[in-house]
Design an enzyme around this catalytic site. Structure first.
Site, PDB file in Angstrom:
ATOM      1  N   VAL A 145       0.855  -1.189   0.000  1.00  6.86           N
ATOM      2  CA  VAL A 145       0.000   0.000   0.000  1.00  6.86           C
ATOM      3  C   VAL A 145       0.889   1.236   0.000  1.00  6.86           C
ATOM      4  CG1 VAL A 145      -1.615   1.362   1.413  1.00  6.86           C
ATOM      5  CG2 VAL A 145      -1.987  -1.087   1.072  1.00  6.86           C
ATOM      6  N   TYR A 166      -9.169  11.656  19.882  1.00  7.86           N
ATOM      7  CA  TYR A 166      -9.073  13.083  19.595  1.00  7.86           C
ATOM      8  C   TYR A 166     -10.445  13.760  19.584  1.00  7.86           C
ATOM      9  CZ  TYR A 166      -4.378  11.921  17.772  1.00  7.86           C
ATOM     10  OH  TYR A 166      -3.087  11.469  17.617  1.00  7.86           O
ATOM     11  N   ASP A 200      -4.213  12.192   9.507  1.00  7.91           N
ATOM     12  CA  ASP A 200      -4.087  11.297  10.664  1.00  7.91           C
ATOM     13  C   ASP A 200      -4.946  11.810  11.812  1.00  7.91           C
ATOM     14  OD1 ASP A 200      -2.594   9.232  12.392  1.00  7.91           O
ATOM     15  OD2 ASP A 200      -2.192  11.107  13.458  1.00  7.91           O
ATOM     16  N   HIS A 243      -3.665   2.549  19.332  1.00 13.66           N
ATOM     17  CA  HIS A 243      -3.106   3.827  19.768  1.00 13.66           C
ATOM     18  C   HIS A 243      -1.916   3.669  20.713  1.00 13.66           C
ATOM     19  CE1 HIS A 243      -4.389   8.261  20.087  1.00 13.66           C
ATOM     20  NE2 HIS A 243      -3.117   8.164  20.420  1.00 13.66           N
ATOM     21  N   PRO A 265       1.322   8.482   1.519  1.00 17.14           N
ATOM     22  CA  PRO A 265       2.003   9.769   1.390  1.00 17.14           C
ATOM     23  C   PRO A 265       2.834  10.031   2.647  1.00 17.14           C
ATOM     24  CG  PRO A 265      -0.301   9.952   0.755  1.00 17.14           C
ATOM     25  CD  PRO A 265      -0.140   8.620   1.414  1.00 17.14           C
ATOM     26  N   ALA A 266       4.132  10.264   2.481  1.00 14.82           N
ATOM     27  CA  ALA A 266       5.041  10.308   3.620  1.00 14.82           C
ATOM     28  C   ALA A 266       4.716  11.426   4.598  1.00 14.82           C
ATOM     29  CB  ALA A 266       6.478  10.459   3.122  1.00 14.82           C
ATOM     30  N   LEU A 267       4.304  12.568   4.094  1.00 18.20           N
ATOM     31  CA  LEU A 267       3.979  13.700   4.957  1.00 18.20           C
ATOM     32  C   LEU A 267       2.476  13.734   5.182  1.00 18.20           C
ATOM     33  CD1 LEU A 267       5.306  16.124   6.406  1.00 18.20           C
ATOM     34  CD2 LEU A 267       4.739  17.498   4.400  1.00 18.20           C
ATOM     35  N   GLY A 268       2.084  13.513   6.427  1.00 16.37           N
ATOM     36  CA  GLY A 268       0.668  13.528   6.761  1.00 16.37           C
ATOM     37  C   GLY A 268       0.304  14.774   7.538  1.00 16.37           C
ATOM     38  N   LYS A 278      -6.989   5.736  14.793  1.00 18.19           N
ATOM     39  CA  LYS A 278      -6.463   4.856  15.840  1.00 18.19           C
ATOM     40  C   LYS A 278      -7.571   4.386  16.772  1.00 18.19           C
ATOM     41  CE  LYS A 278      -2.555   8.052  15.885  1.00 18.19           C
ATOM     42  NZ  LYS A 278      -3.330   9.173  15.308  1.00 18.19           N
ATOM     43  N   GLY A 298      -1.712  16.082  10.842  1.00 21.24           N
ATOM     44  CA  GLY A 298      -2.256  15.607  12.103  1.00 21.24           C
ATOM     45  C   GLY A 298      -3.257  16.565  12.718  1.00 21.24           C
TER      46      GLY A 298
END
Length: 294
Positions: A10, A48, A43, A106, A13-16, A73, A18
């Site tokens: 899968v 949250y 993310d 989590h 994308p490396a930069l998420g 999570k 948050g």
């Protein structure tokens, strides 16, 4: 955007982007802003309290669902096999989607690890059923990983842990790499306001003179340098902000490259002191938190 291939092929994308500690009333607009500047990875987490607003922000953005990588999570109070299956239903319902791209545990419930194992087995079922595209964990130390791997079948695709220049957790990153698990950094720029009470005397990473010098040399901010440091070392990073200008700055990290010397200077800043809670410390109060149904 740099993408990373997880151990089940899968693409992530490396930069998420948050949304930890983003109040629900500002989360929708923050997600819209992030997607408008180019983020394609969001993310969030059940604890949250803003999964619904994340989903609304994605819908309002006009970006097709298939183009946005959604990660969330399961909170510890929903650990256990049936409980974790239901946690997926709650999360997917709030986000307004039928499938999650990445679902992770989590934290390790160190004092109730049998429930942690059962919850992960539920994630394996969700993966087999196509309800999630990848599964993983968060805040797992090497000994947690060893026990998990010894009692389950699917190697986690991701381990999301605290990583920033002042706390690099090399032993955890090494264990992740040995098992083909992607290390994903929460608090990637060392945010000092995340956990009041944990290390109140700690220094702000953003003010570090070495990082300031490297940033000046590249015409970038210290935050941008730290994010680039993560990406060049093959990690996924999840910066967080609700400020549109800061959101855009944090994404503007693909037009420069740190030298090997830069990376070595940043690596040398590690203090070995975490900002957040120790994953091995039992905290029974976590299990009293009820994640709402809707």
């Amino acid at each position: 955007m740099i993408t990373l291939t997880l151990n089940n092929n899968v693409e992530l994308p490396a930069l998420g982007f948050g949304v930890f500690q983003s109040a629900p009333e500002v989360t929708t607009q923050a997600v819209e802003s992030a997607l408008s500047v180019g983020y394609r990875h969001i993310d969030t987490a059940a604890i949250y309290g803003n999964e619904r607003e994340v989903g609304e922000g994605i819908r309002r953005s006009g970006i097709p669902r298939d183009d946005v990588f959604i990660e969330t999570k399961v909170w510890v109070s929903d650990y256990g096999y049936d409980e974790a299956l239901h946690a997926f239903d709650k999360a997917a319902g709030k986000l307004g989607v039928e499938q999650l791209d990445l679902l992770i545990l989590h934290q390790p419930a160190t004092d109730r690890f049998e429930k942690t194992i059962a919850a992960y087995k539920a994630l394996e079922t969700l993966l087999a059923d196509g309800k999630v595209r990848a599964i993983g964990v968060s805040n797992f130390m090497p000994h947690h990983l060893e026990r998990l791997l010894g009692e389950t079948s699917v190697v986690p695709a991701v381990n999301q842990i605290e990583v920033h220049p002042y706390f690099t957790q090399p032993e955890v990153q090494k264990a992740d790499a040995e098992h083909g698990i992607l290390t994903q950094a929460w608090s990637p720029i060392g945010g000092i306001t995340f956990y009041p009470g944990f290390g109140d005397e700690r220094r702000n990473v953003m003010d570090d003179p070495t990082l300031q010098r490297v940033a000046a040399e590249h015409g970038k901010t210290a935050a941008q340098v730290m994010l680039r440091w993560h990406l060049q070392q093959g990690r996924s990073a999840i910066p967080k902000s609700t400020n549109p200008e800061r959101i855009a700055q944090n994404f503007d990290v693909f037009d420069f490259e740190l030298s090997a010397e830069d990376i070595a200077r940043i690596d040398a800043l590690d203090t070995g002191v975490r900002n957040g809670p120790d994953p091995d410390t039992p905290r029974p109060e976590r299990f009293a938190i009820v994640i709402p149904e809707a």
